[in-house]
Motif scaffolding. Structure first.
Motif, PDB file in Angstrom:
ATOM      1  N   PHE A  33      -2.266  -7.326  -5.464  1.00 38.24           N
ATOM      2  CA  PHE A  33      -1.394  -7.491  -4.299  1.00 38.24           C
ATOM      3  C   PHE A  33      -0.136  -8.282  -4.671  1.00 38.24           C
ATOM      4  O   PHE A  33       0.978  -7.922  -4.298  1.00 38.24           O
ATOM      5  N   TYR A  40       7.913  -4.569  -6.925  1.00 39.35           N
ATOM      6  CA  TYR A  40       8.840  -4.012  -5.921  1.00 39.35           C
ATOM      7  C   TYR A  40      10.116  -4.845  -5.837  1.00 39.35           C
ATOM      8  O   TYR A  40      11.219  -4.323  -5.815  1.00 39.35           O
ATOM      9  N   PHE A  44      13.873  -3.747  -6.364  1.00 37.69           N
ATOM     10  CA  PHE A  44      14.891  -3.923  -5.298  1.00 37.69           C
ATOM     11  C   PHE A  44      16.131  -4.586  -5.918  1.00 37.69           C
ATOM     12  O   PHE A  44      17.258  -4.245  -5.609  1.00 37.69           O
ATOM     13  N   SER A 111       4.997 -12.404   5.424  1.00 35.96           N
ATOM     14  CA  SER A 111       5.083 -10.995   5.833  1.00 35.96           C
ATOM     15  C   SER A 111       6.224 -10.293   5.102  1.00 35.96           C
ATOM     16  O   SER A 111       7.156 -10.942   4.606  1.00 35.96           O
ATOM     17  N   SER A 115      11.143 -10.266   3.218  1.00 33.58           N
ATOM     18  CA  SER A 115      11.772  -9.752   1.997  1.00 33.58           C
ATOM     19  C   SER A 115      13.285  -9.682   2.218  1.00 33.58           C
ATOM     20  O   SER A 115      13.809  -8.745   2.817  1.00 33.58           O
ATOM     21  N   TRP A 282       9.492   6.313   1.591  1.00 34.73           N
ATOM     22  CA  TRP A 282       8.847   5.024   1.337  1.00 34.73           C
ATOM     23  C   TRP A 282       8.379   4.408   2.658  1.00 34.73           C
ATOM     24  O   TRP A 282       7.258   3.920   2.766  1.00 34.73           O
ATOM     25  N   MET A 293      -4.995   0.236   5.959  1.00 32.20           N
ATOM     26  CA  MET A 293      -5.478  -1.116   5.643  1.00 32.20           C
ATOM     27  C   MET A 293      -5.828  -1.897   6.897  1.00 32.20           C
ATOM     28  O   MET A 293      -6.784  -2.655   6.930  1.00 32.20           O
ATOM     29  N   LEU A 294      -4.979  -1.742   7.934  1.00 32.72           N
ATOM     30  CA  LEU A 294      -5.114  -2.627   9.092  1.00 32.72           C
ATOM     31  C   LEU A 294      -5.620  -1.936  10.351  1.00 32.72           C
ATOM     32  O   LEU A 294      -6.006  -2.621  11.302  1.00 32.72           O
ATOM     33  N   GLY A 301       3.517 -10.750  10.296  1.00 30.18           N
ATOM     34  CA  GLY A 301       4.851 -11.156  10.743  1.00 30.18           C
ATOM     35  C   GLY A 301       5.001 -11.048  12.264  1.00 30.18           C
ATOM     36  O   GLY A 301       6.041 -11.384  12.825  1.00 30.18           O
ATOM     37  N   SER A 303       4.555  -8.088  14.172  1.00 35.05           N
ATOM     38  CA  SER A 303       4.861  -6.761  14.729  1.00 35.05           C
ATOM     39  C   SER A 303       3.562  -6.036  15.044  1.00 35.05           C
ATOM     40  O   SER A 303       2.477  -6.495  14.673  1.00 35.05           O
ATOM     41  N   GLY A 305       2.501  -3.643  13.607  1.00 33.95           N
ATOM     42  CA  GLY A 305       1.983  -3.077  12.356  1.00 33.95           C
ATOM     43  C   GLY A 305       2.401  -1.628  12.157  1.00 33.95           C
ATOM     44  O   GLY A 305       3.590  -1.314  12.190  1.00 33.95           O
TER      45      GLY A 305
HETATM   46  C1  HEM Z   1      -1.915  -4.127   1.751  1.00 37.89           C
HETATM   47  C2  HEM Z   1      -0.666  -3.878   1.616  1.00 37.89           C
HETATM   48  C3  HEM Z   1       0.344  -4.084   2.705  1.00 37.89           C
HETATM   49  C4  HEM Z   1       0.172  -4.284   4.032  1.00 37.89           C
HETATM   50  C5  HEM Z   1      -1.119  -4.335   4.812  1.00 37.89           C
HETATM   51  C6  HEM Z   1       1.489  -4.435   4.621  1.00 37.89           C
HETATM   52  C7  HEM Z   1       1.720  -4.665   5.949  1.00 37.89           C
HETATM   53  C8  HEM Z   1       2.959  -4.757   6.536  1.00 37.89           C
HETATM   54  C9  HEM Z   1       3.204  -4.927   7.942  1.00 37.89           C
HETATM   55  C10 HEM Z   1       2.142  -5.010   9.015  1.00 37.89           C
HETATM   56  C11 HEM Z   1       4.535  -5.018   8.111  1.00 37.89           C
HETATM   57  C12 HEM Z   1       5.291  -5.242   9.433  1.00 37.89           C
HETATM   58  C13 HEM Z   1       5.727  -6.655   9.535  1.00 37.89           C
HETATM   59  C14 HEM Z   1       4.629  -7.589  10.002  1.00 37.89           C
HETATM   60  O1  HEM Z   1       4.281  -7.575  11.186  1.00 37.89           O
HETATM   61  O2  HEM Z   1       4.146  -8.354   9.151  1.00 37.89           O
HETATM   62  C15 HEM Z   1       5.135  -4.892   6.829  1.00 37.89           C
HETATM   63  C16 HEM Z   1       6.499  -4.915   6.595  1.00 37.89           C
HETATM   64  C17 HEM Z   1       7.060  -4.805   5.367  1.00 37.89           C
HETATM   65  N1  HEM Z   1       6.393  -4.669   4.180  1.00 37.89           N
HETATM   66 FE1  HEM Z   1       4.431  -4.421   3.914  1.00 37.89          FE
HETATM   67  N2  HEM Z   1       2.425  -4.299   3.651  1.00 37.89           N
HETATM   68  C18 HEM Z   1       1.776  -4.088   2.459  1.00 37.89           C
HETATM   69  C19 HEM Z   1       2.354  -3.900   1.223  1.00 37.89           C
HETATM   70  C20 HEM Z   1       3.695  -3.969   0.989  1.00 37.89           C
HETATM   71  C21 HEM Z   1       4.298  -3.831  -0.312  1.00 37.89           C
HETATM   72  C22 HEM Z   1       3.584  -3.546  -1.632  1.00 37.89           C
HETATM   73  C23 HEM Z   1       5.629  -4.008  -0.131  1.00 37.89           C
HETATM   74  C24 HEM Z   1       6.635  -3.972  -1.219  1.00 37.89           C
HETATM   75  C25 HEM Z   1       7.686  -4.745  -1.253  1.00 37.89           C
HETATM   76  C26 HEM Z   1       5.874  -4.252   1.273  1.00 37.89           C
HETATM   77  C27 HEM Z   1       7.099  -4.491   1.858  1.00 37.89           C
HETATM   78  C28 HEM Z   1       7.331  -4.616   3.188  1.00 37.89           C
HETATM   79  C29 HEM Z   1       8.639  -4.729   3.772  1.00 37.89           C
HETATM   80  C30 HEM Z   1       9.962  -4.705   3.030  1.00 37.89           C
HETATM   81  C31 HEM Z   1       8.482  -4.831   5.134  1.00 37.89           C
HETATM   82  C32 HEM Z   1       9.596  -4.915   6.200  1.00 37.89           C
HETATM   83  C33 HEM Z   1       9.824  -3.491   6.709  1.00 37.89           C
HETATM   84  C34 HEM Z   1      10.795  -3.386   7.869  1.00 37.89           C
HETATM   85  O3  HEM Z   1      11.168  -4.390   8.446  1.00 37.89           O
HETATM   86  O4  HEM Z   1      11.153  -2.250   8.202  1.00 37.89           O
HETATM   87  N3  HEM Z   1       4.679  -4.210   1.926  1.00 37.89           N
HETATM   88  N4  HEM Z   1       4.171  -4.725   5.877  1.00 37.89           N
END
Ligand code: HEM
Length: 355
Positions: A33, A40, A44, A111, A115, A282, A293-294, A301, A303, A305
């Motif tokens: 993880f 990534y 970026f 979250s 990023s 992507w 996963m969820l 964060g 949201s 999800g």
């Molecule tokens: C088990 C793997 C992952 C899970 C469960 C996950 C879950 C989430 C969730 C739920 C969000 C929405 C924001 C929130 O409420 O937290 C999010 C946003 C995001 N995640 Fe992941 N994520 C995973 C892996 C990754 C990976 C590998 C990356 C690579 C950089 C990534 C990058 C991002 C980014 C950039 C956002 C913001 C997207 C936006 O605002 O449109 N995530 N992720």
């Protein structure tokens, strides 16, 4: 120079600290993880570096042909990286949802919303605050640190790649020069083409009246799409983000893409479209992975999800106008012939000396 010193491997390879180990409950998959997120972020960084250099070139008053080649090869490089980023989602998917749950709560409230590089990427490409829904605006920078917010605000205040591409296209003089008006010629051709199509439908003996009506209505809707492009007032009311002049320039470039001078501009348009496609792919791949996963769980964060992420994938198409271009394309055999002078300007002319 030593390999590991040059690459600062001491820093990179010692930057994986498992929260689960700190809490004396090591979770095996937390290493994956962490590493996948770090990888990534490195990619970026490379994409941002390429985009920055592309913006620098586009900021110039005159962008010459050699530089157009550089732009195309750098966008193509970004696209290759983005493809890799989509493929990499399958690596994180080797982690089972229950293996993730072993350490997920330890990460709260960290979250993906934090990023900074991803936000900068969206912003530099051209996603504005007004393009985001109210809920997205809330998550845009509220989870970032104050210095990161300042950095993002700086990116927001600069000209985005989309704005720079818009002004570059609008400077294409060829569409309206030397007594030649591209859109007037194009309109005449389209009018004739649509009239012929209408006659073909009316004279088609294999269609009954109801079927003819349906076909004619379809044709009317194509006609009104063209009218939007041919009429400044209509165009302003419609949902375009490029100016009408830029859109016409993009249509000119696409229509005459086989002329040597139009090759590179056409490649720029098509590679930006491809970039949009990879980012959307992507977003979808990440949203689907999050669903797996969820399930219905909310994100760390805050949201909803998967649902939140799916909506951003549908909504945030940056170069949507380039996708619309294809609505206006006409067959090569029917495109208006260009005046000789313009044809010469667009071609290669080799002088063969007589001995
Ligand atoms: C088990 C793997 C992952 C899970 C469960 C996950 C879950 C989430 C969730 C739920 C969000 C929405 C924001 C929130 O409420 O937290 C999010 C946003 C995001 N995640 Fe992941 N994520 C995973 C892996 C990754 C990976 C590998 C990356 C690579 C950089 C990534 C990058 C991002 C980014 C950039 C956002 C913001 C997207 C936006 O605002 O449109 N995530 N992720």
């Amino acid at each position: 120079m030593h390999y590991s010193e040059y690459l600062k491997l001491d820093k990179i390879l010692e930057a994986q600290f498992l929260e689960s180990s700190k809490k004396q409950k090591p979770a095996h998959d937390e290493m994956l993880f962490i590493i996948i997120h770090q990888v990534y972020e490195l990619w970026f960084k490379q994409i941002l570096f390429e985009l920055e250099s592309i913006r620098t070139i586009f900021k110039k008053e005159i962008v010459d042909d050699q530089e157009l080649g550089v732009i195309v090869s750098r966008i193509s490089r970004c696209n290759k990286i983005l493809k890799l980023l989509v493929d990499q989602v399958s690596i994180i998917e080797t982690m089972t949802p229950s293996a993730f749950l072993e350490f997920r709560d330890l990460l709260n409230p960290a979250s993906g919303f934090q990023s900074l590089q991803f936000r900068k990427l969206e912003t530099i490409l051209g996603l504005k605050l007004e393009d985001r829904s109210q809920i997205e605006r809330k998550f845009f920078n509220s989870r970032l640190k104050p210095n990161e917010q300042a950095e993002l605000n700086k990116a927001l205040s600069e000209k985005s790649l989309k704005e720079l591409v818009n002004s570059w296209l609008s400077r294409l003089e060829l569409i309206d020069t030397k007594g030649f008006s591209f859109w007037k010629n194009f309109k005449q051709t389209v009018d004739i083409m649509l009239k012929n199509d209408s006659n073909t439908i009316k004279n088609n003996k294999t269609l009954n009246d109801i079927e003819k009506d349906i076909e004619i209505k379809n044709l009317e809707s194509i006609k009104s799409s063209f009218n939007v492009l041919f009429n400044q007032d209509e165009y302003e009311k419609a949902d375009f983000s490029l100016s009408r002049r830029s859109m016409l320039a993009a249509l000119f470039i696409t229509t005459y893409q086989d002329y040597p001078l139009m090759h590179l501009p056409y490649k720029i348009i098509s590679s930006l479209l491809e970039m949009d496609e990879w980012i959307t792919k992507w977003r979808y791949a990440h949203a689907l992975m999050v669903k797996r996963m969820l399930g219905q769980r909310i994100g760390t964060g805050g949201s909803s999800g998967h649902e939140y992420l799916r909506k951003t994938a549908e909504k945030h198409v940056l170069f949507a106008d380039f996708f619309k271009l294809n609505t206006f394309l006409i067959p090569k055999s029917k495109r208006p012939e260009l005046p000789k002078e313009i044809q010469e300007l667009l071609g290669y002319h080799y002088q063969v000396s007589k001995r």
